[in-house]
Scaffold this motif. Structure first.
Motif, PDB file in Angstrom:
ATOM      1  N   PHE A  54     -21.197 -27.609 -11.765  1.00 35.52           N
ATOM      2  CA  PHE A  54     -20.180 -28.432 -11.129  1.00 35.52           C
ATOM      3  C   PHE A  54     -20.791 -29.746 -10.666  1.00 35.52           C
ATOM      4  O   PHE A  54     -21.948 -29.783 -10.240  1.00 35.52           O
ATOM      5  N   ALA A  55     -20.009 -30.831 -10.771  1.00 34.52           N
ATOM      6  CA  ALA A  55     -20.505 -32.164 -10.435  1.00 34.52           C
ATOM      7  C   ALA A  55     -19.477 -32.907  -9.592  1.00 34.52           C
ATOM      8  O   ALA A  55     -18.274 -32.736  -9.776  1.00 34.52           O
ATOM      9  N   SER A  56     -19.963 -33.745  -8.683  1.00 34.35           N
ATOM     10  CA  SER A  56     -19.084 -34.550  -7.835  1.00 34.35           C
ATOM     11  C   SER A  56     -18.800 -35.890  -8.514  1.00 34.35           C
ATOM     12  O   SER A  56     -19.495 -36.292  -9.456  1.00 34.35           O
ATOM     13  N   ASP A  57     -17.787 -36.593  -8.023  1.00 36.63           N
ATOM     14  CA  ASP A  57     -17.386 -37.866  -8.615  1.00 36.63           C
ATOM     15  C   ASP A  57     -18.481 -38.929  -8.550  1.00 36.63           C
ATOM     16  O   ASP A  57     -18.452 -39.879  -9.325  1.00 36.63           O
ATOM     17  N   SER A  58     -19.431 -38.809  -7.652  1.00 37.21           N
ATOM     18  CA  SER A  58     -20.481 -39.818  -7.538  1.00 37.21           C
ATOM     19  C   SER A  58     -21.641 -39.583  -8.514  1.00 37.21           C
ATOM     20  O   SER A  58     -22.460 -40.476  -8.719  1.00 37.21           O
ATOM     21  N   GLU A  59     -21.698 -38.417  -9.118  1.00 37.64           N
ATOM     22  CA  GLU A  59     -22.793 -38.120 -10.042  1.00 37.64           C
ATOM     23  C   GLU A  59     -22.612 -38.852 -11.363  1.00 37.64           C
ATOM     24  O   GLU A  59     -21.502 -39.148 -11.785  1.00 37.64           O
ATOM     25  N   LEU A  60     -23.736 -39.148 -12.023  1.00 40.43           N
ATOM     26  CA  LEU A  60     -23.715 -39.861 -13.290  1.00 40.43           C
ATOM     27  C   LEU A  60     -23.795 -38.899 -14.467  1.00 40.43           C
ATOM     28  O   LEU A  60     -24.479 -37.882 -14.401  1.00 40.43           O
ATOM     29  N   VAL A  61     -23.101 -39.277 -15.528  1.00 39.57           N
ATOM     30  CA  VAL A  61     -23.139 -38.550 -16.787  1.00 39.57           C
ATOM     31  C   VAL A  61     -23.739 -39.494 -17.819  1.00 39.57           C
ATOM     32  O   VAL A  61     -23.373 -40.679 -17.860  1.00 39.57           O
ATOM     33  N   THR A  62     -24.647 -38.996 -18.643  1.00 38.54           N
ATOM     34  CA  THR A  62     -25.223 -39.819 -19.700  1.00 38.54           C
ATOM     35  C   THR A  62     -24.689 -39.348 -21.050  1.00 38.54           C
ATOM     36  O   THR A  62     -24.088 -38.277 -21.156  1.00 38.54           O
ATOM     37  N   SER A  63     -24.952 -40.123 -22.080  1.00 41.23           N
ATOM     38  CA  SER A  63     -24.440 -39.793 -23.408  1.00 41.23           C
ATOM     39  C   SER A  63     -25.026 -38.494 -23.962  1.00 41.23           C
ATOM     40  O   SER A  63     -24.455 -37.902 -24.870  1.00 41.23           O
ATOM     41  N   SER A  64     -26.123 -38.030 -23.407  1.00 42.56           N
ATOM     42  CA  SER A  64     -26.722 -36.776 -23.885  1.00 42.56           C
ATOM     43  C   SER A  64     -26.206 -35.550 -23.122  1.00 42.56           C
ATOM     44  O   SER A  64     -26.528 -34.420 -23.480  1.00 42.56           O
ATOM     45  N   ASP A  65     -25.390 -35.763 -22.084  1.00 43.52           N
ATOM     46  CA  ASP A  65     -24.852 -34.652 -21.285  1.00 43.52           C
ATOM     47  C   ASP A  65     -23.596 -34.075 -21.921  1.00 43.52           C
ATOM     48  O   ASP A  65     -22.875 -34.766 -22.644  1.00 43.52           O
ATOM     49  N   ASN A  66     -23.322 -32.821 -21.607  1.00 46.75           N
ATOM     50  CA  ASN A  66     -22.044 -32.189 -21.944  1.00 46.75           C
ATOM     51  C   ASN A  66     -21.199 -32.180 -20.685  1.00 46.75           C
ATOM     52  O   ASN A  66     -21.623 -31.642 -19.669  1.00 46.75           O
ATOM     53  N   ALA A  67     -20.039 -32.798 -20.746  1.00 46.56           N
ATOM     54  CA  ALA A  67     -19.148 -32.864 -19.590  1.00 46.56           C
ATOM     55  C   ALA A  67     -17.825 -32.207 -19.944  1.00 46.56           C
ATOM     56  O   ALA A  67     -17.375 -32.252 -21.088  1.00 46.56           O
TER      57      ALA A  67
END
Length: 76
Positions: A54-67
């Motif tokens: 689980f992730a909060s709205d302030s966390e960053l996602v990169t192109s290598s992540d699965n969201a």
């Protein structure tokens, strides 16, 4: 990014890709709501998971992540 359950039906697709190297969860949520206005309400109430955490709205996602957006569910 993946949509699950009722959100997949509301968006009309299971997977959505955006052309960004890095984005916050909050920005991703806003872009998804703009891209899928018929699903915007559910997107706003959904939890986000990044790499199965689980992730909060302030966390960053990169192109290598699965969201994934995980819409609220009810049971009984």
């Amino acid at each position: 990014m993946y949509f699950f359950a009722g959100l997949k039906e509301a968006a009309g697709q299971e997977k959505w890709e955006i052309d960004r190297e890095e984005i916050s969860i909050g920005e991703l949520r806003r872009e998804a709501a703009a891209a899928f206005p018929e699903a915007a309400e559910v997107i706003g109430r959904s939890m986000m998971a990044v790499n199965e955490e689980f992730a909060s709205d302030s966390e960053l996602v990169t192109s290598s992540d699965n969201a994934a957006f995980l819409p609220p569910v009810s049971g009984g």
